[in-house]
Scaffold this active site. Structure first.
Site, PDB file in Angstrom:
ATOM      1  N   ARG A  51     -10.343   7.394   9.038  1.00  0.00           N
ATOM      2  CA  ARG A  51      -9.972   7.889   7.705  1.00  0.00           C
ATOM      3  C   ARG A  51     -11.147   7.790   6.746  1.00  0.00           C
ATOM      4  NH1 ARG A  51      -5.088   5.320   7.580  1.00  0.00           N
ATOM      5  NH2 ARG A  51      -5.816   3.954   5.926  1.00  0.00           N
ATOM      6  N   ARG A  52     -11.859   6.637   6.775  1.00  0.00           N
ATOM      7  CA  ARG A  52     -13.030   6.455   5.900  1.00  0.00           C
ATOM      8  C   ARG A  52     -14.065   7.537   6.206  1.00  0.00           C
ATOM      9  NH1 ARG A  52     -10.392   2.548   4.313  1.00  0.00           N
ATOM     10  NH2 ARG A  52      -9.817   4.039   2.723  1.00  0.00           N
ATOM     11  N   LYS A  92      -6.867   7.028  -6.185  1.00  0.00           N
ATOM     12  CA  LYS A  92      -6.782   8.496  -6.138  1.00  0.00           C
ATOM     13  C   LYS A  92      -5.800   8.947  -5.064  1.00  0.00           C
ATOM     14  CE  LYS A  92     -11.367   9.723  -7.912  1.00  0.00           C
ATOM     15  NZ  LYS A  92     -12.699  10.293  -7.589  1.00  0.00           N
ATOM     16  N   GLY A  93      -5.774   8.223  -3.942  1.00  0.00           N
ATOM     17  CA  GLY A  93      -4.925   8.637  -2.809  1.00  0.00           C
ATOM     18  C   GLY A  93      -5.790   9.211  -1.712  1.00  0.00           C
ATOM     19  N   HIS A 105     -14.068   3.695  -6.774  1.00  0.00           N
ATOM     20  CA  HIS A 105     -15.528   3.521  -6.772  1.00  0.00           C
ATOM     21  C   HIS A 105     -16.167   4.630  -7.585  1.00  0.00           C
ATOM     22  CE1 HIS A 105     -13.642   2.623  -2.848  1.00  0.00           C
ATOM     23  NE2 HIS A 105     -14.219   1.458  -3.031  1.00  0.00           N
ATOM     24  N   ASP A 136       0.841  -1.199   0.000  1.00  0.00           N
ATOM     25  CA  ASP A 136       0.000   0.000   0.000  1.00  0.00           C
ATOM     26  C   ASP A 136       0.877   1.250   0.000  1.00  0.00           C
ATOM     27  OD1 ASP A 136      -2.241  -1.594   0.166  1.00  0.00           O
ATOM     28  OD2 ASP A 136      -2.775  -1.035   2.206  1.00  0.00           O
ATOM     29  N   ARG A 187      -1.192  -1.027  -8.447  1.00  0.00           N
ATOM     30  CA  ARG A 187      -2.543  -0.569  -8.105  1.00  0.00           C
ATOM     31  C   ARG A 187      -2.571   0.937  -8.277  1.00  0.00           C
ATOM     32  NH1 ARG A 187      -3.798  -0.949  -2.126  1.00  0.00           N
ATOM     33  NH2 ARG A 187      -4.335  -3.130  -2.472  1.00  0.00           N
ATOM     34  N   GLN A 198      -0.715   6.920  -6.360  1.00  0.00           N
ATOM     35  CA  GLN A 198      -1.844   7.788  -5.989  1.00  0.00           C
ATOM     36  C   GLN A 198      -1.990   8.897  -7.030  1.00  0.00           C
ATOM     37  OE1 GLN A 198       0.281   8.608  -2.430  1.00  0.00           O
ATOM     38  NE2 GLN A 198      -1.110   7.474  -1.102  1.00  0.00           N
TER      39      GLN A 198
HETATM   40  C1  LIG Z   1      -8.808  -1.419  -3.268  1.00  0.00           C
HETATM   41  C2  LIG Z   1      -8.377  -0.054  -2.839  1.00  0.00           C
HETATM   42  C3  LIG Z   1      -7.116   0.127  -2.323  1.00  0.00           C
HETATM   43  C4  LIG Z   1      -6.673   1.391  -1.932  1.00  0.00           C
HETATM   44  N1  LIG Z   1      -5.394   1.551  -1.520  1.00  0.00           N
HETATM   45  C5  LIG Z   1      -4.950   2.783  -1.222  1.00  0.00           C
HETATM   46  C6  LIG Z   1      -3.585   3.028  -0.914  1.00  0.00           C
HETATM   47  O1  LIG Z   1      -2.749   2.119  -0.892  1.00  0.00           O
HETATM   48  N2  LIG Z   1      -3.209   4.303  -0.628  1.00  0.00           N
HETATM   49  C7  LIG Z   1      -4.104   5.341  -0.653  1.00  0.00           C
HETATM   50  O2  LIG Z   1      -3.701   6.476  -0.408  1.00  0.00           O
HETATM   51  N3  LIG Z   1      -5.396   5.137  -0.948  1.00  0.00           N
HETATM   52  C8  LIG Z   1      -5.855   3.892  -1.222  1.00  0.00           C
HETATM   53  N4  LIG Z   1      -7.165   3.710  -1.544  1.00  0.00           N
HETATM   54  C9  LIG Z   1      -8.136   4.795  -1.324  1.00  0.00           C
HETATM   55  C10 LIG Z   1      -8.267   5.674  -2.535  1.00  0.00           C
HETATM   56  O3  LIG Z   1      -7.073   6.399  -2.689  1.00  0.00           O
HETATM   57  C11 LIG Z   1      -9.437   6.662  -2.413  1.00  0.00           C
HETATM   58  O4  LIG Z   1      -9.253   7.456  -1.297  1.00  0.00           O
HETATM   59  C12 LIG Z   1     -10.799   6.012  -2.311  1.00  0.00           C
HETATM   60  O5  LIG Z   1     -10.880   4.867  -3.109  1.00  0.00           O
HETATM   61  C13 LIG Z   1     -11.887   6.992  -2.757  1.00  0.00           C
HETATM   62  O6  LIG Z   1     -11.666   7.382  -4.082  1.00  0.00           O
HETATM   63  P1  LIG Z   1     -12.591   6.905  -5.315  1.00  0.00           P
HETATM   64  O7  LIG Z   1     -11.684   6.663  -6.465  1.00  0.00           O
HETATM   65  O8  LIG Z   1     -13.410   5.751  -4.903  1.00  0.00           O
HETATM   66  O9  LIG Z   1     -13.451   8.157  -5.710  1.00  0.00           O
HETATM   67  P2  LIG Z   1     -14.429   9.089  -4.866  1.00  0.00           P
HETATM   68  O10 LIG Z   1     -14.832  10.160  -5.787  1.00  0.00           O
HETATM   69  O11 LIG Z   1     -13.831   9.441  -3.559  1.00  0.00           O
HETATM   70  O12 LIG Z   1     -15.643   8.123  -4.585  1.00  0.00           O
HETATM   71  C14 LIG Z   1     -16.625   7.797  -5.543  1.00  0.00           C
HETATM   72  C15 LIG Z   1     -17.884   7.390  -4.774  1.00  0.00           C
HETATM   73  O13 LIG Z   1     -17.639   6.183  -4.049  1.00  0.00           O
HETATM   74  C16 LIG Z   1     -18.212   6.250  -2.752  1.00  0.00           C
HETATM   75  N5  LIG Z   1     -17.124   6.145  -1.773  1.00  0.00           N
HETATM   76  C17 LIG Z   1     -15.814   6.320  -1.989  1.00  0.00           C
HETATM   77  N6  LIG Z   1     -15.102   6.075  -0.879  1.00  0.00           N
HETATM   78  C18 LIG Z   1     -15.983   5.754   0.074  1.00  0.00           C
HETATM   79  C19 LIG Z   1     -15.875   5.378   1.439  1.00  0.00           C
HETATM   80  N7  LIG Z   1     -14.708   5.318   2.063  1.00  0.00           N
HETATM   81  N8  LIG Z   1     -16.995   5.102   2.105  1.00  0.00           N
HETATM   82  C20 LIG Z   1     -18.205   5.148   1.505  1.00  0.00           C
HETATM   83  N9  LIG Z   1     -18.366   5.491   0.214  1.00  0.00           N
HETATM   84  C21 LIG Z   1     -17.293   5.797  -0.491  1.00  0.00           C
HETATM   85  C22 LIG Z   1     -18.952   7.533  -2.664  1.00  0.00           C
HETATM   86  O14 LIG Z   1     -20.279   7.266  -3.049  1.00  0.00           O
HETATM   87  C23 LIG Z   1     -18.293   8.397  -3.692  1.00  0.00           C
HETATM   88  O15 LIG Z   1     -19.140   9.360  -4.195  1.00  0.00           O
HETATM   89  C24 LIG Z   1      -7.585   2.478  -1.997  1.00  0.00           C
HETATM   90  C25 LIG Z   1      -8.851   2.293  -2.529  1.00  0.00           C
HETATM   91  C26 LIG Z   1      -9.265   1.065  -2.963  1.00  0.00           C
HETATM   92  C27 LIG Z   1     -10.600   0.915  -3.581  1.00  0.00           C
END
Ligand SMILES: Cc1cc2nc3c(=O)[nH]c(=O)nc-3n(C[C@H](O)[C@H](O)[C@H](O)COP(=O)(O)OP(=O)(O)OC[C@H]3O[C@@H](n4cnc5c(N)ncnc54)[C@H](O)[C@@H]3O)c2cc1C
Length: 283
Positions: free
Chosen positions: A259-260, A158-159, A198, A106, A155, A136
């Site tokens: 964080r979530r 966004k970060g 997502h 990660d 992987r 990220q």
């Molecule tokens: C498998 C995986 C591994 C990851 N590993 C890392 C890592 O190693 N380092 C790092 O910095 N980040 C990591 N992340 C987190 C990532 O960087 C984002 O912060 C996170 O995925 C939200 O960004 P998004 O692309 O989903 O877009 P967003 O625009 O944030 O989300 C799109 C939609 O998804 C839903 N959503 C998103 N996140 C959440 C949540 N937490 N709870 C509820 N609903 C939500 C909401 O409906 C939102 O409108 C990881 C994410 C995933 C999926």
């Protein structure tokens, strides 16, 4: 907080994660399991986390579960010493390699980016093929980093960490643009792309790019967090793409939940409401 976390965290124990992974596998989804525990304060804690990963890998093999692991360098001692962290990562890899399990490193906050990429490169150069980093898209350096990772399994997300504007895009559209550009760069370098988002717009853009380039289905996968937008995950699986769910477990769930919640204020509202309600009930 604990009740709310139940949706996003498998539970406190390895058995909880085995149950959740088994259910995901039965649903046609793969898993990558994260033992919760960041920023350990001493060597013993870091070694305990490494040992828990080894136990988890053994259990997944015994149960014939399709699960890899995701490790955090600071959880394995990076802030104590780079060498200590590397030894712990090597212990996890030694448990993963005999059964072809993958170890994802990660990416944490920007103070760790250089060391984390260095760790990945050293391990790869020492012959460990089933290990890969995370990039990220929100970081301004990321497209350039992607160009140096040809052939790797990466992987892309966004970060999640908030960084100064000098090194991070704070505009959503700029982050999306960087995500798309980074994905293109990874594919140019013949990387295996693990597309972790997502964001439906990014899922659709990624699918378009993969289709236009004729990327084979065994050269990419989508990844999502446990409990987040499951209907989007179901669509991805129904359309025949590989989907891996990030499954955190462990007693140190508090930091993760926080964080979530910070990331998604809508959920924070529910937490506050829920917490408020239970407080009132108790009186
Ligand atoms: C498998 C995986 C591994 C990851 N590993 C890392 C890592 O190693 N380092 C790092 O910095 N980040 C990591 N992340 C987190 C990532 O960087 C984002 O912060 C996170 O995925 C939200 O960004 P998004 O692309 O989903 O877009 P967003 O625009 O944030 O989300 C799109 C939609 O998804 C839903 N959503 C998103 N996140 C959440 C949540 N937490 N709870 C509820 N609903 C939500 C909401 O409906 C939102 O409108 C990881 C994410 C995933 C999926």
């Amino acid at each position: 907080m604990e009740k709310l976390s139940a949706r996003y965290i498998a539970g406190a124990t390895l058995d909880d994660s085995r149950r959740v992974v088994a259910a995901l596998n039965a649903d046609g989804k793969l898993a990558t399991v994260d033992v919760l525990g960041e920023e350990v304060s001493d060597e013993t804690e870091a070694a305990a986390i490494a040992a828990e990963y080894v136990a988890a890998l053994d259990a997944f093999v015994r149960d014939n579960l399709d699960a890899n692991v995701s490790i955090k360098p600071t959880g394995l001692g990076l802030k104590l010493s780079y060498e200590l962290c590397k030894r712990n990562v090597e212990a996890v890899i030694a448990a993963a390699e005999p059964t072809n399990r993958f170890v994802r490193i990660d990416m944490e906050d920007s103070s760790t980016t250089d060391d984390t990429l260095r760790l990945f490169r050293e391990l790869r150069d020492e012959g460990h093929g089933r290990v890969g980093p995370v990039l990220q898209a929100s970081l301004k350096r990321t497209v350039a980093d992607a160009a140096t990772l040809a052939g790797a399994s990466v992987r892309l997300c966004k970060g999640i960490y908030v960084e100064p504007e000098s090194i991070q895009f704070h505009d959503d559209q700029a982050v999306r643009a960087s995500f798309v550009q980074t994905l293109e760069t990874l594919l140019d370098g013949d990387c295996y792309a693990a597309i972790a988002t997502h964001d439906e717009w990014l899922v659709d853009q990624s699918l378009r790019i993969l289709r236009e380039r004729g990327v084979q289905q065994d050269r990419y996968e989508f990844q999502m967090l446990l409990g987040v937008r499951p209907e989007l995950g179901d669509r991805i699986v129904a359309d025949g793409h590989r989907l891996r769910i990030y499954v955190p477990y462990g007693r140190q769930w508090y930091e993760y939940s926080l964080r979530r919640l910070q990331e998604n204020p809508k959920i924070a509202g529910y937490v506050a409401g829920d917490l408020g309600r239970s407080l009132f009930r108790r009186r």
